[in-house]
Design an enzyme around this catalytic site. Structure first.
Site, mmCIF file in Angstrom:
data_model
loop_
_atom_site.group_PDB
_atom_site.id
_atom_site.type_symbol
_atom_site.label_atom_id
_atom_site.label_comp_id
_atom_site.label_asym_id
_atom_site.label_seq_id
_atom_site.Cartn_x
_atom_site.Cartn_y
_atom_site.Cartn_z
ATOM 1 C CE LYS A 114 -2.525 -0.333 4.067
ATOM 2 N NZ LYS A 114 -1.459 1.028 4.379
ATOM 3 C CB THR A 128 5.017 -0.224 -2.680
ATOM 4 O OG1 THR A 128 5.689 -0.858 -1.782
ATOM 5 C CG2 THR A 128 5.404 0.023 -3.615
ATOM 6 N NE ARG A 176 0.371 4.700 8.909
ATOM 7 C CZ ARG A 176 -0.016 3.841 9.128
ATOM 8 N NH1 ARG A 176 0.044 3.414 9.848
ATOM 9 N NH2 ARG A 176 0.074 2.808 7.748
ATOM 10 C CE LYS A 207 2.394 -3.164 9.282
ATOM 11 N NZ LYS A 207 3.106 -1.767 8.654
ATOM 12 C CB ALA A 216 -5.029 1.112 10.939
ATOM 13 C CG PHE A 235 -3.212 -2.831 8.599
ATOM 14 C CD1 PHE A 235 -2.594 -3.276 9.097
ATOM 15 C CD2 PHE A 235 -3.137 -2.122 10.839
ATOM 16 C CE1 PHE A 235 -0.471 -3.735 9.936
ATOM 17 C CE2 PHE A 235 -1.994 -2.515 11.504
ATOM 18 C CZ PHE A 235 -0.832 -3.097 10.596
ATOM 19 C CG PHE A 254 4.065 -9.378 -6.149
ATOM 20 C CD1 PHE A 254 4.319 -9.767 -4.272
ATOM 21 C CD2 PHE A 254 2.833 -8.542 -5.770
ATOM 22 C CE1 PHE A 254 4.472 -9.023 -3.266
ATOM 23 C CE2 PHE A 254 3.353 -7.464 -4.079
ATOM 24 C CZ PHE A 254 4.193 -7.939 -3.301
ATOM 25 C CD1 TRP A 265 8.598 -3.236 -4.893
ATOM 26 C CD2 TRP A 265 8.738 -4.149 -6.599
ATOM 27 N NE1 TRP A 265 9.485 -4.078 -4.610
ATOM 28 C CE2 TRP A 265 9.639 -4.921 -5.785
ATOM 29 C CE3 TRP A 265 8.611 -5.064 -7.811
ATOM 30 C CZ2 TRP A 265 11.111 -5.695 -6.045
ATOM 31 C CZ3 TRP A 265 10.285 -6.154 -7.939
ATOM 32 C CH2 TRP A 265 11.140 -6.425 -7.108
#
Length: 563
Positions: A77, A79, A100, A111, A279, A307, A387, A415
């Site tokens: 998210k 990225t 953030r 994470k 979150a 999230f 991906f 990405w």
């Protein structure tokens, strides 16, 4: 991705980036030298007075980026948020990013950081993921100063009559440390303080972090700090920070942390990285100040909420937008083929293999998040974050499933390609945002609604639950909150991020379930009530193999292993 192409690690890409001096960034943004303060060559803090200086300047369009429920496969998210802002600039538009700050807990745990990935990152990545400009340390210090003042008050005669058994103010640490969840303090005899039970939470769960992100001035910050609940007297009367007179000293520690941080992306898009509530245990959004400054600095302000949409987007819309008078013009929901296959029952070790059936079974998770956002009348687009293992058939199936339900969808390769890989997404987002009605949307529930009604509205609309179950403890607390006049505040649901339900194992789009609220926590300074569900914890633990064990630094100061 082209076959055989090897993308360097995130840190290798970041370390090889050619960054602009922050002075040049500020100049290109039209900032005067009195509008910002340098924190080295590539970081700065912006003066809060800029909002007043630019109050007559029109706001740009606010773009919210959210996602499906996260999985071990990754969604990207942040990225996509970075890549979208870069892509908007590549298409000739003026975009500013508002994100953030990362917490050291997940950085050294499992994470990871929160600076994006691949060729869509904010830099200097190492600084942002570590100590940055000291905001996390300031929040930690202010929080623990209050804790120290409370225990000193108990030691020095307890003039307020605080009941040591009913203290609600814990201590915090910006690190995952399960052994500190429940502790005993004040041991060591008469000079060691008053013995009592206590505990630690992670810094991003601190109410002060929420207040920092929801305040728009030093006066606003100090007033909010003064309203925070410390504990109760022997007679059951609430005791607030203002009763101790601690808000002034706490504001002293936070005065610079309130200023938004200016950095840049790999493609020199301005990025305001400020505030860091999670979150799943807090409200999951960056600061109102950073978002409002981004709206003044750009024609488009791209921000994210933590999230999945059931957590971050819900709190963005019902807490942050309500407090800050904000309204998004478009919403991006990030999804991946890999994650949807996991939601459809595929094994983590099988994600590299094509599985159209699992993808079809997992699609309803995405569909539920789309329905939730559409309930506000907001335009949305799904960003399929590609991906390398995705097959052409899987991507085409996902796009077809979206189109069959009239859901705009764009493939995203940010990405691998940076902003260039998000051109189509940027065009769609800009078109939706530019066509959006200027009418302000209404939050999901009214402030005067009961705690029970607010919880039911969130659970049914965003989770697809049949309703809410309140524990006996929670029901007693509701009675207490009504008595004290706290029940009219918005609700901040503390829930697992891995499921639409309060049970992490229920992936996909579960049905026939209810959300159980076991405890309520008043965050009176922040202006909301935290509802704790399931097994959610406000102090995480480290995994069996923490990421910290793979990190190092060489004699020249070059960091390795940081993603």
């Amino acid at each position: 991705m082209a076959a055989g192409v090897q993308i360097p690690s995130d840190i290798e890409i970041a370390q090889g980036a050619e960054m602009k001096r922050i002075s040049r960034m500020a100049e290109e943004m039209g900032l005067h030298e009195d509008d910002w303060e340098s924190y080295g060559k590539y970081k700065a803090k912006l003066e809060i007075s800029l909002l007043d200086k630019w109050k007559m300047k029109a706001d740009g369009k606010l773009i919210l980026v959210t996602a499906i429920n996260p999985t071990a496969a990754g969604e990207g998210k942040t990225t996509v948020s970075v890549g979208l802002a870069q892509a908007l600039n590549k298409t000739g538009r003026k975009a500013v990013l508002a994100l953030r700050e990362p917490s050291l807990g997940p950085v050294f745990g499992m994470k990871g950081g929160a600076a994006g990935g691949g060729y869509s990152q904010v830099v200097p990545m190492e600084d942002i993921n570590l100590h940055f400009t000291g905001d996390m340390h300031a929040v930690t210090s202010a929080h623990n100063l209050l804790a120290a003042l409370v225990d000193n008050h108990l030691q020095q005669g307890n003039a307020l009559g605080l009941d040591p058994r009913r203290m609600v103010w814990k201590r915090v640490l910006d690190m995952n440390d399960r052994s500190l969840r429940h502790i005993m303090i004040g041991l060591g005899g008469t000079t060691g303080g008053v013995p009592r039970e206590d505990g630690f939470e992670i810094t991003v769960a601190s109410e002060i972090m929420a207040i920092l992100c929801l305040s728009e001035s030093l006066q606003d910050l100090k007033a909010a700090l003064s309203r925070m609940l410390v504990g109760y007297t022997w007679e059951g009367r609430p005791v607030y920070v203002k009763d101790l007179g601690a808000e002034g000293a706490m504001t002293v520690l936070l005065k610079d942390a309130l200023k938004p941080n200016l950095v840049q992306t790999l493609e020199h898009t301005p990025a305001l990285v400020h505030g860091g509530p999670f979150a799943n245990i807090a409200h999951g959004c960056n600061s109102i100040l950073a978002t409002k400054l981004a709206l003044k600095l750009g024609d488009y302000a791209v921000t994210e909420a933590g999230f999945g949409a059931d957590l971050g987007a819900e709190k963005f819309l019902n807490i942050k937008c309500r407090k800050g008078g904000l309204a998004p013009s478009a919403v991006v929901i990030v999804a991946t083929v890999r994650a949807l296959k996991l939601h459809g029952g595929a094994g983590k070790d099988q994600l590299g293999a094509e599985d159209l059936q699992a993808l079809t079974r997992g699609f309803p998770n995405l569909e539920k998040h789309v329905e939730s956002i559409r309930s506000y009348g907001l335009p949305i687009v799904v960003a399929v974050n590609e991906f390398p293992t995705d097959t052409a058939q899987e991507v085409e199936l996902l796009k077809r499933l979206c189109r069959e339900r009239n859901i705009p969808v764009e493939l995203c390769r940010v990405w691998e390609q940076g902003g260039e890989g998000g051109r189509e997404l940027a065009e769609t987002v800009a078109r939706l945002a530019d066509a959006a009605s200027a009418q302000r949307f209404a939050p999901l529930y009214a402030e005067e609604a009961s705690i029970e009604a607010k919880a039911e509205a969130i659970a049914k609309t965003f989770y697809g639950a049949d309703g809410v179950i309140f524990s006996e403890r929670a029901r007693r607390q509701i009675g207490e909150f009504v008595k004290n006049g706290w029940d009219r505040l918005p609700l901040c649901m503390a829930k697992t991020q891995y499921s639409l339900s309060d049970q992490p194992a229920l992936t996909g789009r579960p049905t026939g379930f209810r959300i159980t609220i076991r405890e309520l926590k008043p965050s009176l300074g922040a202006g909301f009530i935290v509802a704790l569900t399931g097994d959610i914890l406000r102090m995480p633990g480290l995994p069996k193999q923490p990421a910290a064990l793979g990190m190092d630094v060489d004699a020249g100061g070059r960091i390795t292993g940081l993603f």
